[in-house]
Every structure is written in structure tokens, then in C-alpha cells.
Scaffold this motif. Sequence first.
Motif, PDB file in Angstrom:
ATOM      1  N   PRO A 150      34.113  44.876  46.428  1.00  0.00           N
ATOM      2  CA  PRO A 150      33.672  46.249  46.728  1.00  0.00           C
ATOM      3  C   PRO A 150      34.267  47.306  45.801  1.00  0.00           C
ATOM      4  O   PRO A 150      33.629  48.340  45.566  1.00  0.00           O
ATOM      5  CB  PRO A 150      34.127  46.458  48.181  1.00  0.00           C
ATOM      6  N   ILE A 151      35.475  47.054  45.276  1.00  0.00           N
ATOM      7  CA  ILE A 151      36.117  48.035  44.401  1.00  0.00           C
ATOM      8  C   ILE A 151      35.952  47.643  42.934  1.00  0.00           C
ATOM      9  O   ILE A 151      35.485  48.428  42.112  1.00  0.00           O
ATOM     10  CB  ILE A 151      37.615  48.183  44.746  1.00  0.00           C
ATOM     11  N   MET A 152      36.329  46.415  42.607  1.00  0.00           N
ATOM     12  CA  MET A 152      36.204  45.923  41.234  1.00  0.00           C
ATOM     13  C   MET A 152      34.839  45.260  41.063  1.00  0.00           C
ATOM     14  O   MET A 152      34.730  44.085  40.719  1.00  0.00           O
ATOM     15  CB  MET A 152      37.349  44.969  40.905  1.00  0.00           C
ATOM     16  N   ASN A 153      33.808  46.021  41.342  1.00  0.00           N
ATOM     17  CA  ASN A 153      32.451  45.466  41.378  1.00  0.00           C
ATOM     18  C   ASN A 153      31.912  45.092  40.005  1.00  0.00           C
ATOM     19  O   ASN A 153      30.970  44.310  39.899  1.00  0.00           O
ATOM     20  CB  ASN A 153      31.502  46.472  42.032  1.00  0.00           C
ATOM     21  N   GLU A 154      32.494  45.624  38.925  1.00  0.00           N
ATOM     22  CA  GLU A 154      32.017  45.313  37.580  1.00  0.00           C
ATOM     23  C   GLU A 154      32.609  44.017  37.037  1.00  0.00           C
ATOM     24  O   GLU A 154      32.073  43.452  36.086  1.00  0.00           O
ATOM     25  CB  GLU A 154      32.347  46.457  36.623  1.00  0.00           C
ATOM     26  N   ASP A 155      33.710  43.557  37.599  1.00  0.00           N
ATOM     27  CA  ASP A 155      34.421  42.397  37.068  1.00  0.00           C
ATOM     28  C   ASP A 155      33.717  41.111  37.495  1.00  0.00           C
ATOM     29  O   ASP A 155      33.656  40.796  38.685  1.00  0.00           O
ATOM     30  CB  ASP A 155      35.863  42.406  37.576  1.00  0.00           C
ATOM     31  N   PRO A 156      33.181  40.327  36.548  1.00  0.00           N
ATOM     32  CA  PRO A 156      32.485  39.086  36.931  1.00  0.00           C
ATOM     33  C   PRO A 156      33.411  38.037  37.528  1.00  0.00           C
ATOM     34  O   PRO A 156      32.953  37.127  38.215  1.00  0.00           O
ATOM     35  CB  PRO A 156      31.866  38.612  35.616  1.00  0.00           C
ATOM     36  N   GLN A 157      34.717  38.152  37.279  1.00  0.00           N
ATOM     37  CA  GLN A 157      35.661  37.176  37.820  1.00  0.00           C
ATOM     38  C   GLN A 157      36.112  37.511  39.238  1.00  0.00           C
ATOM     39  O   GLN A 157      36.728  36.683  39.900  1.00  0.00           O
ATOM     40  CB  GLN A 157      36.894  37.062  36.901  1.00  0.00           C
ATOM     41  N   MET A 158      35.808  38.719  39.716  1.00  0.00           N
ATOM     42  CA  MET A 158      36.183  39.119  41.063  1.00  0.00           C
ATOM     43  C   MET A 158      35.041  38.924  42.056  1.00  0.00           C
ATOM     44  O   MET A 158      35.160  39.274  43.223  1.00  0.00           O
ATOM     45  CB  MET A 158      36.633  40.586  41.070  1.00  0.00           C
ATOM     46  N   VAL A 159      33.934  38.361  41.597  1.00  0.00           N
ATOM     47  CA  VAL A 159      32.779  38.135  42.463  1.00  0.00           C
ATOM     48  C   VAL A 159      33.112  37.069  43.504  1.00  0.00           C
ATOM     49  O   VAL A 159      33.743  36.054  43.203  1.00  0.00           O
ATOM     50  CB  VAL A 159      31.564  37.709  41.615  1.00  0.00           C
ATOM     51  N   ARG A 160      32.679  37.287  44.749  1.00  0.00           N
ATOM     52  CA  ARG A 160      32.910  36.296  45.805  1.00  0.00           C
ATOM     53  C   ARG A 160      31.984  35.095  45.636  1.00  0.00           C
ATOM     54  O   ARG A 160      32.417  33.954  45.836  1.00  0.00           O
ATOM     55  CB  ARG A 160      32.722  36.931  47.183  1.00  0.00           C
ATOM     56  N   GLU A 161      30.721  35.373  45.274  1.00  0.00           N
ATOM     57  CA  GLU A 161      29.787  34.248  45.100  1.00  0.00           C
ATOM     58  C   GLU A 161      28.615  34.660  44.224  1.00  0.00           C
ATOM     59  O   GLU A 161      28.104  35.773  44.333  1.00  0.00           O
ATOM     60  CB  GLU A 161      29.272  33.754  46.456  1.00  0.00           C
TER      61      GLU A 161
END
Length: 450
Positions: A150-161
Motif C-alpha cells: 500500500p505504501i511502496m506500491n511502485e517497488d516490484p519486489q514489495m508486491v504481495r502477489e
Amino acid sequence: MKSPMTPNFLLRQRRETDFWKMSKILDEFYQRDFSSIVDTMKGLFPRSWQDRLQADVPVVESACKAVAVQYRQPPARRYFAPNGDPISANQAAALGRLYQALGVNRVFKIASEKMVVQRTIVGCILPQPGTNRSTIMTFSPYEVEVDPHPIMNEDPQMVREYRFRVPMSADYEQIDFGLLRMNKDGAFYEFQGKKTGVFQEDGGYPKEFEGRYPVFVFRLGEPPKGSFFCSLASDVMEAQQVVSVAASDALHASRYASWGQRVLTNADRGQAENLQLGAETILGLDEEQNFSIVNGQANVKQYLEVIEHHLKYVSLHNHLHPSAFVSGNLTGLSKQMDLYDRQAIRSDMIASLEAGEQSFYNALRMVLNAGVRADSWPAARVEVQYQVEEMPQNVLQEAQARVLDFKAGIQSPFEYVARTRGISLEEARELVEKNAQEYRDLEAAGMVAE
């Protein structure tokens, strides 16, 4: 959900399903597939759409190719370790061969063109089943669902799924798609009720991935808060729809208005149907009967002028050359301003593509280290030099300015040749020395005019 204090302050926002539909339509327009225009005409002209001919103009594809020019020629890449030193020549050469084998420039050319209207392109490096090779797949927004942080929405490595739509079976008549589900717990292909591991049989990741995804992203712009995807270029999509529908409508009106309508007054149906016309025929009409031909007027000129103005404004504000879309002469000042506008959007493109290149190398490094089961490929910063056409300048002044840069030490002739030819610095040095020696030999032989 709304705030109890301020009704207009929304605390929940649902994602519009039109986003995915628009992304798919933009992808079809880029591929010169205008089948969705037929659906639009069915809604606008429910009684006459079958009588209308399509008159499509590839506005979206032209816009994409006009802006994304960076991969028309292979770019030059250099890799630097975290301490600032270039990586070894052997590793750089191996990366060059690997990029060529994977077809990176071809994949990135298409991805960069689509990015002009899709604004976000997601890529993934996947193993080819039954081999030790890898393949690159890129996805437009309608082909992948992302649950971002929700916060680091641009980071592809922080994606849940990630949930990618991938082709699993194909024949002459149809293509069957499955789901590539990728999260921190594992990566699986899901197709017809079966789950298959992507990187390992149990769905796990190689330890060399260190909890990261082999995913890279190209973005043109900044996504809204909480969203992984940037907004789509809906204005370009609408311009395509307006031009296609309007051109078809104008053609329909002109086609029917070009024929005169025969009118026979004070006659019954039998007389009208048996009326013979022709150069060798004499009409026998009663005193109260009258025969005439009424010419239609399409009045499409003003209609087309409105469409042209709309297309002109869309092209101008998307940094495209308006003369490629509309008629009329452009002044020298407007041409110069157009050059600066296109230079500005291309600068934005280069910044986005460089970030995407870095994201790709980070993903590729994980895959390469997993292949050799060791941390042999280092973290590196990628520097990309694109071979793009610069703004037109005076050739003599440009050459003189370049010589001044050489004398001032701003750049060397070897760096200039390496950048413009897309070769390494060592190859450029050898080429310059060879050309200089050939010139000295010609000069000594008296074959060079003063």
C-alpha cells in the motif's frame, strides 16, 4: 467508505474494471486490430452499422513508434560495480552475448513502444521447460494482476502477489491461457486444475533469489497512490476511436449522397417500378406527373475539419509531429517548438527505459546466479547509451563544437565513436587509430586535397 468528518474524503476506492478493458483495446490498436471499432459502431448506428465500411487509421501505433525510437538501433551498455569500477571484460562480453541470445533489444523495442500508451509494462524472466535456458515475457496491464504494497506500491519486489495470464496451450483455432501465480511462498503455473512449479518442482525459489522476484518493470510516469500501474493514455485511445468512427461515418455519408435519388410524383407503384430510363428512352408522363432527380449533400467538410482539429490537439499535447496527422503548413517556429517538445518526451522515455534496464539486470543477475548456484554475477549499475537521432543542427558548427569538447577534455574521440556506433571503448579506440592511420597514408600519397 467515507470519512465521518468529510463526506467527500473517500476511505475506500474500488479499481475500475474499465482500466483492464482499455488496456486491452490499446494493445489491440497497437497491433492494428480494430475489431473493437465494430462494437462501437453497433452502439452508435444500430440500424446501419452493417452497411458501413471501416476506415481505420493506425493512430495508436503511429504515436507509439514516433516517441519510442530508442531501440531502433542497438544501444551500448556498460556495467559498473558498486565501487564505480567497470565489471571485467569477460563478464561484459558474456552479458553482450546473453542479451543477444535472449533477444533483449527486440523485446525492449516492443515494450518501449507499448509503454507510450500503456504507461506500465511488467516483465518476467522464466525458465524454458525441459531446458536450461530462460525466456523473457512482457505483459501489458490487462495481462497481469498485482497486489501491491500500500505504501511502496511502485517497488516490484514489495508486491504481495503477481498473477500473470500466460499461454499454456495453442493450436490453429484457439489459445488456452493459464495463470502464473507468483508470491513470496512460491511460483506455480495453474492450468486446468493442476499446479506446476515454475522454478522448482515444489514451487519454491532458488536460494540465490534471496526472496526476490525475477520481475522487472518499465514505467512512464508515476502511478497513483496505492496503485502499481500508471494511468493509461486514454486520450490516444479515444483519438483512435474518434478518427476510425468519423472516417467511416464520413465515407458512409459521402457514398450515399453521391447518388441522385429519383422522384416520381402522382404515380402508383406499378408505374414507378416499370419506369425505363436511359439515353434512348422517352418518358411518357401524364400532365399531373413529374419526374426529377434530387442530388444529396453530404456536408462532410465541416465534420472532417472538427475531427482534424481534435487530432491536431491530441498530437500536439502528446509531443507528436502534427504534420504527420493533419494538413496545412507549419511555420518555422512551430516546427522548432515541436522538435523541443519531442526532445522533452524522449528525455522522459530515456529516464524510464534506463530504470527498466536496471530493473531487468537485477532480475537477470538472480537467474544467472541461480543457474550456476553461486554468487558469481555481481550487483552492477547499468549505463545505457541510446543511438537516437539528435535535433537537426548545422553540421559544420556541430563538428566544430565536438572538436572543442575534445580539446577541453569534456569527452574523447574514442568515447564519441563508442557512443554513436554502439561499440565498446576498446573497439572504438582500435577503429579511430585505424582510420587515423589510413588518413595519414592517403595524405602521404598526395591523395587528400587541401
